[in-house]
Design a protein around this motif. Structure first.
Motif, mmCIF file in Angstrom:
data_model
loop_
_atom_site.group_PDB
_atom_site.id
_atom_site.type_symbol
_atom_site.label_atom_id
_atom_site.label_comp_id
_atom_site.label_asym_id
_atom_site.label_seq_id
_atom_site.Cartn_x
_atom_site.Cartn_y
_atom_site.Cartn_z
ATOM 1 N N LYS A 20 -43.637 12.627 -22.819
ATOM 2 C CA LYS A 20 -43.488 12.931 -24.240
ATOM 3 C C LYS A 20 -42.240 13.787 -24.393
ATOM 4 O O LYS A 20 -41.955 14.626 -23.551
ATOM 5 N N THR A 21 -41.518 13.570 -25.471
ATOM 6 C CA THR A 21 -40.303 14.332 -25.726
ATOM 7 C C THR A 21 -40.616 15.824 -25.700
ATOM 8 O O THR A 21 -41.570 16.277 -26.318
ATOM 9 N N GLY A 22 -39.824 16.579 -24.962
ATOM 10 C CA GLY A 22 -39.995 18.023 -24.877
ATOM 11 C C GLY A 22 -40.953 18.466 -23.793
ATOM 12 O O GLY A 22 -41.117 19.659 -23.554
ATOM 13 N N ASP A 23 -41.619 17.520 -23.111
ATOM 14 C CA ASP A 23 -42.589 17.875 -22.069
ATOM 15 C C ASP A 23 -42.172 17.385 -20.689
ATOM 16 O O ASP A 23 -43.008 17.095 -19.851
ATOM 17 N N TYR A 24 -40.859 17.291 -20.448
ATOM 18 C CA TYR A 24 -40.402 16.746 -19.169
ATOM 19 C C TYR A 24 -40.940 17.541 -17.984
ATOM 20 O O TYR A 24 -41.403 16.955 -17.006
ATOM 21 N N ALA A 65 -44.610 4.792 -17.426
ATOM 22 C CA ALA A 65 -44.806 6.185 -17.831
ATOM 23 C C ALA A 65 -43.759 6.665 -18.833
ATOM 24 O O ALA A 65 -43.731 7.834 -19.190
ATOM 25 N N ILE A 66 -42.893 5.757 -19.285
ATOM 26 C CA ILE A 66 -41.838 6.103 -20.241
ATOM 27 C C ILE A 66 -42.262 5.612 -21.626
ATOM 28 O O ILE A 66 -42.776 4.502 -21.759
ATOM 29 N N PRO A 67 -42.047 6.409 -22.662
ATOM 30 C CA PRO A 67 -42.405 5.956 -24.021
ATOM 31 C C PRO A 67 -41.679 4.662 -24.381
ATOM 32 O O PRO A 67 -40.533 4.438 -23.968
ATOM 33 N N ASP A 68 -42.341 3.811 -25.148
ATOM 34 C CA ASP A 68 -41.787 2.510 -25.530
ATOM 35 C C ASP A 68 -40.397 2.619 -26.138
ATOM 36 O O ASP A 68 -39.519 1.824 -25.842
ATOM 37 N N GLU A 69 -40.187 3.619 -26.975
ATOM 38 C CA GLU A 69 -38.897 3.743 -27.664
ATOM 39 C C GLU A 69 -37.755 4.085 -26.710
ATOM 40 O O GLU A 69 -36.590 3.950 -27.058
ATOM 41 N N ALA A 86 -32.315 9.289 -13.604
ATOM 42 C CA ALA A 86 -31.904 9.008 -14.988
ATOM 43 C C ALA A 86 -32.888 9.595 -15.992
ATOM 44 O O ALA A 86 -32.492 10.152 -17.018
ATOM 45 N N ILE A 87 -34.164 9.490 -15.691
ATOM 46 C CA ILE A 87 -35.195 10.077 -16.564
ATOM 47 C C ILE A 87 -35.011 11.593 -16.608
ATOM 48 O O ILE A 87 -35.025 12.203 -17.677
ATOM 49 N N LYS A 88 -34.807 12.181 -15.447
ATOM 50 C CA LYS A 88 -34.600 13.630 -15.364
ATOM 51 C C LYS A 88 -33.378 14.053 -16.166
ATOM 52 O O LYS A 88 -33.431 15.006 -16.949
ATOM 53 N N ALA A 89 -32.284 13.332 -15.996
ATOM 54 C CA ALA A 89 -31.041 13.668 -16.700
ATOM 55 C C ALA A 89 -31.221 13.590 -18.214
ATOM 56 O O ALA A 89 -30.693 14.418 -18.955
ATOM 57 N N MET A 90 -31.973 12.605 -18.680
ATOM 58 C CA MET A 90 -32.138 12.438 -20.117
ATOM 59 C C MET A 90 -33.114 13.447 -20.724
ATOM 60 O O MET A 90 -32.876 13.968 -21.802
#
Length: 142
Positions: A20-24, A65-69, A86-90
């Motif tokens: 979820k955005t903000g919960d990395y 585990a990545i949101p659809d958007e 890449a997930i970490k960087a974003m």
């Protein structure tokens, strides 16, 4: 004492944590735990790089585990380790955004008040989550 099959059934029933955005930070801890307990080889692929027999399954798990958007941004990445990076960087954010998030969390802690509509359990859970987030950002609450 649990048998091996009971333990396996329990572990495989774990729910895949979705980012979820903000919960990395919380998500990365959860996904690491998920991968190390469902199939440790998946986590090894992320840490050490490609292991062809396991890599595609690991990549698929991460994509789930990545949101659809956000999925299309990562779909073209070829291996699990690069996908993880890449997930970490974003989503992890830079030093400035982390500093801002820490400031916001400290302000939320300072202004924390229970809601009249939520019960004691929900208030406690909300407070514990706030403390955990502060600790993740290096702020120790005594």
């Amino acid at each position: 004492m649990e048998s091996q099959s009971e333990t396996t059934q329990t572990v495989s029933a774990l729910k895949l944590p979705v980012l979820k955005t903000g919960d990395y930070d919380l998500w990365s801890m959860r996904i690491e735990q998920y991968l190390t307990h469902t199939e440790y080889a998946h986590w090894e692929v992320i840490v050490n790089g490609d292991a062809p027999a396991v890599a595609s399954a690991t990549k698929s798990t991460l994509l789930l585990a990545i949101p659809d958007e956000q999925l299309l941004k990562f779909h073209g990445i070829k291996d699990a380790k690069t996908l993880w990076e890449a997930i970490k960087a974003m989503f992890e954010g830079n030093k400035e955004s982390k500093k801002m998030q820490k400031t916001i969390l400290k302000q939320q802690y300072k202004n924390f008040t229970p809601s009249r509509t939520e019960g004691l359990d929900k208030t406690y859970d909300r407070f514990q989550k706030l403390i955990s987030q502060l600790e993740i950002h290096g702020e120790v609450i005594s």
